[in-house]
Design an enzyme around this catalytic site. Structure first.
Site, short mmCIF file in Angstrom:
data_model
loop_
_atom_site.label_atom_id
_atom_site.label_comp_id
_atom_site.label_asym_id
_atom_site.label_seq_id
_atom_site.Cartn_x
_atom_site.Cartn_y
_atom_site.Cartn_z
N TRP A 1 49.72 0.92 25.13
CA TRP A 1 48.25 1.03 25.06
C TRP A 1 47.59 0.15 26.12
CZ3 TRP A 1 46.83 5.09 22.82
CH2 TRP A 1 47.37 5.50 21.60
N ILE A 2 48.07 0.20 27.34
CA ILE A 2 47.55 -0.70 28.35
C ILE A 2 46.59 0.03 29.29
CG2 ILE A 2 48.17 -2.36 30.15
CD1 ILE A 2 49.13 -3.03 27.19
N HIS B 1 53.65 -4.55 17.67
CA HIS B 1 52.76 -5.70 17.47
C HIS B 1 51.40 -5.43 18.10
CE1 HIS B 1 56.87 -7.32 17.19
NE2 HIS B 1 56.35 -7.91 16.14
N GLY B 2 50.44 -4.99 17.25
CA GLY B 2 49.08 -4.70 17.71
C GLY B 2 48.12 -5.78 17.24
N PHE C 1 44.43 -13.19 6.63
CA PHE C 1 45.25 -12.35 7.51
C PHE C 1 46.64 -12.11 6.96
CE2 PHE C 1 42.15 -13.54 10.70
CZ PHE C 1 42.04 -12.38 11.41
N GLN D 1 10.39 14.87 8.94
CA GLN D 1 10.63 13.48 8.49
C GLN D 1 12.10 13.10 8.55
OE1 GLN D 1 8.89 13.00 4.62
NE2 GLN D 1 6.80 12.89 5.41
N GLU E 1 40.80 -4.54 21.32
CA GLU E 1 40.25 -5.91 21.38
C GLU E 1 39.95 -6.44 19.99
OE1 GLU E 1 39.28 -7.45 24.41
OE2 GLU E 1 39.46 -5.78 25.80
N GLY E 2 40.81 -6.11 19.04
CA GLY E 2 40.60 -6.50 17.65
C GLY E 2 39.91 -5.38 16.91
N LEU F 1 49.25 -7.17 26.42
CA LEU F 1 49.44 -7.99 25.23
C LEU F 1 50.08 -7.14 24.11
CD1 LEU F 1 48.95 -10.73 23.80
CD2 LEU F 1 46.72 -9.85 23.07
C1 LIG Z 1 42.52 3.33 24.50
C2 LIG Z 1 43.10 1.99 24.22
C3 LIG Z 1 43.20 1.04 25.23
C4 LIG Z 1 43.80 -0.20 24.99
N1 LIG Z 1 43.93 -1.11 26.01
C5 LIG Z 1 44.68 -2.24 25.82
C6 LIG Z 1 44.99 -3.11 26.91
O1 LIG Z 1 44.52 -2.92 28.05
N2 LIG Z 1 45.82 -4.17 26.69
C7 LIG Z 1 46.35 -4.44 25.45
O2 LIG Z 1 47.10 -5.40 25.33
N3 LIG Z 1 46.07 -3.63 24.39
C8 LIG Z 1 45.25 -2.54 24.54
N4 LIG Z 1 44.98 -1.71 23.47
C9 LIG Z 1 45.61 -1.99 22.19
C10 LIG Z 1 44.64 -2.40 21.08
O3 LIG Z 1 44.17 -3.71 21.31
C11 LIG Z 1 45.35 -2.22 19.74
O4 LIG Z 1 45.40 -0.83 19.49
C12 LIG Z 1 44.66 -2.94 18.61
O5 LIG Z 1 44.80 -4.33 18.74
C13 LIG Z 1 45.19 -2.51 17.24
O6 LIG Z 1 46.58 -2.55 17.21
P1 LIG Z 1 47.39 -1.28 16.63
O7 LIG Z 1 46.88 -0.05 17.32
O8 LIG Z 1 48.84 -1.59 16.78
O9 LIG Z 1 46.98 -1.18 15.12
P2 LIG Z 1 47.61 -2.02 13.90
O10 LIG Z 1 47.63 -3.47 14.23
O11 LIG Z 1 48.89 -1.37 13.51
O12 LIG Z 1 46.53 -1.79 12.76
C14 LIG Z 1 46.49 -0.61 11.97
C15 LIG Z 1 45.42 -0.81 10.89
O13 LIG Z 1 45.81 -1.90 10.05
C16 LIG Z 1 44.75 -2.83 9.96
N5 LIG Z 1 45.31 -4.19 9.82
C17 LIG Z 1 46.22 -4.80 10.61
N6 LIG Z 1 46.47 -6.05 10.18
C18 LIG Z 1 45.66 -6.25 9.10
C19 LIG Z 1 45.43 -7.34 8.22
N7 LIG Z 1 46.05 -8.54 8.37
N8 LIG Z 1 44.56 -7.19 7.21
C20 LIG Z 1 43.89 -6.00 7.04
N9 LIG Z 1 44.06 -4.94 7.84
C21 LIG Z 1 44.95 -5.06 8.85
C22 LIG Z 1 43.96 -2.69 11.26
O14 LIG Z 1 42.62 -3.13 11.12
C23 LIG Z 1 44.06 -1.17 11.48
O15 LIG Z 1 43.03 -0.54 10.75
C24 LIG Z 1 44.30 -0.49 23.69
C25 LIG Z 1 44.16 0.45 22.65
C26 LIG Z 1 43.57 1.68 22.91
C27 LIG Z 1 43.45 2.67 21.78
#
Ligand SMILES: Cc1cc2nc3c(=O)[nH]c(=O)nc-3n(C[C@H](O)[C@H](O)[C@H](O)COP(=O)(O)OP(=O)(O)OC[C@H]3O[C@@H](n4cnc5c(N)ncnc54)[C@H](O)[C@@H]3O)c2cc1C
Length: 392
Positions: free
Chosen positions: A169-170, A143-144, A391, A287, A371-372, A138
């Site tokens: 990041w899969i 696009h995270g 958002f 304590q 996962e969010g 995903l």
């Molecule tokens: C070890 C690992 C395994 C993973 N496995 C998978 C997988 O199997 N499949 C898959 O699809 N993905 C996977 N992921 C991806 C993971 O789901 C993403 O890293 C995650 O969704 C965050 O996306 P990003 O890293 O791009 O961070 P970003 O989206 O760039 O976020 C960066 C920061 O900005 C904040 N932010 C973003 N938008 C907003 C908003 N609207 N308001 C306030 N704050 C915001 C976030 O909370 C975060 O603190 C994996 C990640 C890791 C590290």
């Protein structure tokens, strides 16, 4: 690494709420982790390698598709059993639990829920037995937290689809046999496609140099004009809600899994506090150390009750996405705080691989992000209670 002497805390007699079957499933997973995971996991985490030899064991304890019906090779269990299995696996290591979560909730779940009968029969039994391993694509480089902005796309070429794009990041990508990939069609609608290793133009380079989830393999999924057969499209659900439905199931498992990591750190710190003598008495007699332990068991107990109630709601198909977000966020945050307190209680020994605490701490840095993220789940709760979208 020290022998695994784990004893599970159950301060509020939550075992009384479990059925005999729940306890049997939980205990066999616990025994398997003690026997087959604990003795090897530190070494694999240190060398940043997924221990493939445990795949058969994961399948045997029902970790691949616990709630998938038996006719497709799953274990046919309820949601509380699923949660308990995730708790026990993550008690051993979050990376191993990640592998199981991806296989069950992010690969088997969409094939079961959104796939055709032919797709279910072709893939689910092999995934349940661990003969095939799956990944879920995903997230993209750009696009995270905002997966709806994805650019991975497919075009209808008449007798097949042509898939282009990249996922980052899969989990499981470097060794997966199949990947459930989310991509946009020519109208911009998101669909799930099953991509198999060996298809021309499909590659899965590994991501190195992680300090977290080192015993789980992470990588990319790259699609360079991949010809995907038309029968590999998941036809029964499309739009962003389709991948989000999978994430609900995986996040629920994480809410339980994080309790396992927290229980392991609490148990280690409690035992250490009775054995480590300073100033002529066990550090557990001070304590300040008791405060840490008392707060840990309080937070673990609250998290256990949250997960159990959520499990009941899941069993009744009443759990909302927002309720799942709250549990994932709370329980991972609870666990990460406990790892930090427990690490301090072990003093210098806490930073070594002799104990599991530092590994859990580093692992949970991924769990609180994937996962969010922690922040995103808070915004989901905020939206749910106010009706106002923060958002964007
Ligand atoms: C070890 C690992 C395994 C993973 N496995 C998978 C997988 O199997 N499949 C898959 O699809 N993905 C996977 N992921 C991806 C993971 O789901 C993403 O890293 C995650 O969704 C965050 O996306 P990003 O890293 O791009 O961070 P970003 O989206 O760039 O976020 C960066 C920061 O900005 C904040 N932010 C973003 N938008 C907003 C908003 N609207 N308001 C306030 N704050 C915001 C976030 O909370 C975060 O603190 C994996 C990640 C890791 C590290």
């Amino acid at each position: 690494m020290k022998p695994d002497l784990f004893e599970a805390p159950d301060y509020y007699n939550i075992d009384d709420l479990l059925t005999e079957e729940h306890k049997l499933i939980r205990d066999s997973a616990r025994e398997w982790v003690k026997r087959d995971v604990s003795p090897i996991i530190e070494e694999y985490a240190q060398k940043a390698e997924f221990p493939k030899q445990i795949i058969d064991g994961l399948a045997e304890i029902g970790a691949f598709g616990p709630y998938i019906p038996e006719e497709y090779g799953g274990a046919g269990l309820d949601q509380i059993s699923y949660g308990l299995i995730m708790q026990e696996i993550e008690r051993g290591d979050s990376g191993v639990r990640s592998t199981a979560s991806v296989q069950s909730s992010l690969v088997m779940y969409p094939i079961w829920k959104y796939g055709t009968e032919e797709q279910r029969n072709k893939y689910l039994p092999k995934l349940a037995s661990g003969e095939w391993m799956g990944s879920f694509g995903l997230t993209e480089p750009d696009h995270g937290s905002n997966p709806g902005g994805m650019t991975t796309n497919f075009k209808d070429m008449g007798d097949h689809y042509l898939l282009n794009g990249a996922k980052l990041w899969i989990s499981n990508s470097p060794f997966c046999n199949v990947a459930v990939v989310w991509a946009k069609n020519e109208e911009g609608r998101i669909h799930g496609l099953i991509v198999e290793r060996g298809m021309d133009g499909f590659s899965t380079p590994e991501t190195h140099n992680k300090w977290s989830l080192r015993a789980s393999a992470t990588g990319e999924l790259i699609f360079d004009n991949v010809k995907v057969p038309k029968e590999n499209l998941l036809p029964n659900k499309s739009g962003l809600g389709a991948p989000l439905g999978c994430l609900d199931s995986a996040r629920y498992g994480i809410a339980w899994g994080a309790i396992g990591a927290a229980m392991d750190c609490y148990d280690t710190a409690l035992r250490y506090s009775k054995e480590r003598i300073q100033f002529g008495k066990p550090i557990g007699a001070f304590q300040l150390q008791q405060k840490k332990l008392a707060e840990m068991i309080t937070e673990i107990t609250k998290a256990q009750l949250l997960a159990f109630r959520l499990g009941q709601l899941k069993n009744e198909n009443r759990a909302t996405s927002a309720q799942i977000s709250m549990a994932k966020r709370n329980n991972v945050d609870m666990a990460i705080k406990i790892t930090r307190e427990a690490r301090q209680m072990l003093g210098g020994m806490g930073i070594t691989g002799e104990y599991s605490i530092m590994r859990h701490m580093m692992n949970l840095e991924s769990v609180i992000t994937y996962e969010g993220t922690h922040d995103i789940h808070l915004l989901i709760t905020g939206l749910d209670i106010t009706g106002l979208n923060a958002f964007k």
